[in-house]
Scaffold this active site. Sequence first.
Site, PDB file in Angstrom:
ATOM      1  N   ASP A  71      36.201  44.074  32.374  1.00 32.52           N
ATOM      2  CA  ASP A  71      35.076  43.217  32.092  1.00 32.52           C
ATOM      3  C   ASP A  71      34.222  43.834  31.282  1.00 32.52           C
ATOM      4  O   ASP A  71      33.787  45.444  31.925  1.00 32.52           O
ATOM      5  CB  ASP A  71      35.262  42.361  33.444  1.00 32.52           C
ATOM      6  N   TYR A  72      33.422  43.398  30.334  1.00 30.68           N
ATOM      7  CA  TYR A  72      32.689  43.932  29.649  1.00 30.68           C
ATOM      8  C   TYR A  72      30.825  43.627  30.194  1.00 30.68           C
ATOM      9  O   TYR A  72      30.378  44.683  30.660  1.00 30.68           O
ATOM     10  CB  TYR A  72      32.423  43.593  28.240  1.00 30.68           C
TER      11      TYR A  72
HETATM   12 MG   LIG Z   1      31.442  39.536  33.047  1.00 31.42          MG
END
Ligand SMILES: [Mg+2]
Length: 310
Positions: A71-72
Amino acid sequence: MPRAERRARLAPLRTRVHTFDVHRWVTSFLEQLAELTPTGPRSGPTASGGAARRALDLRLAETDSLILLLDYDGTLVPFTPTPELARPDAEVLELLRALAARPDTQVHVVSGRSADTLQEWLGDLPIWLHAEHGFLSRDPETRQWVPAAEPGGSWREPVLAMLREITQRTPGSLVEVKTAALAWHYRMADQETGARRANELRLHLNQLLSNQPVEILAGNRVIEIRPYGVHKGRIVPALSPERLAATTIVAIGDDRTDEDLFNVLPPDAISIRVGPGATRARFRLDGVATVRALLRSLLESGVAAMPGRR
Ligand SMILES: [Mg+2]
């Protein structure tokens, strides 16, 4: 007990009940609901970062390939007051580039963000990018964005009107229009007002969209409306049993949308939740710094596992 004394004892309780207005009751009820997903995640203690590291070492010792599903926001980079400020810093860009160069390693970044943003921020890296929770994907060779399904739907216009209306009434909030999804961000709004409006919005959306093929998601200070079935779990590569046995899959994320990914991982995968909250992940790390440290340690283990290859 004399009546006067009983009344005196009950007084604080009465005051509390009166000051807890309907909105508060609804808010706390919905906050408890937000911790649940339809499949009911495990909410008990999940093993710590040290345990994640040991499980990872064991798995890497018996496999050749490594697939990272990352995820970022809140995982690779910290949260910022507005979404645009969360640009990748030099350290994380260098880290992703080094991981992509690791022997037999695939790096995927899977985010709720738009393809335009991921392209602008991470487009130069030789990695897989997945935008809008897996609705659009780009491979590192062709670098073409491919949608998972046709975007659009009759629900978009009325939902957009509702989001614009609530944005006008909630200073600091904003609407994000994506290819498949619409999102309302309230990180910059007053905390209490934002939370109250978010609950209000969810109630209205539930009514409006009850017969539509869409789902409403409460993320970290964001409410997102997206077509049903488009979620991060889509991006887990389909591998043959032989490939699967020879591959270490590591998935890391910090909010509810990442649970869709954790839900579909094979049992041997190393799933890691960042920060607090109910989760299906096997392990937990406390923040972005520890995630980066764990990823950096993979660069060393890659070299150690394959002497002579750098
Ligand atoms: Mg996130």
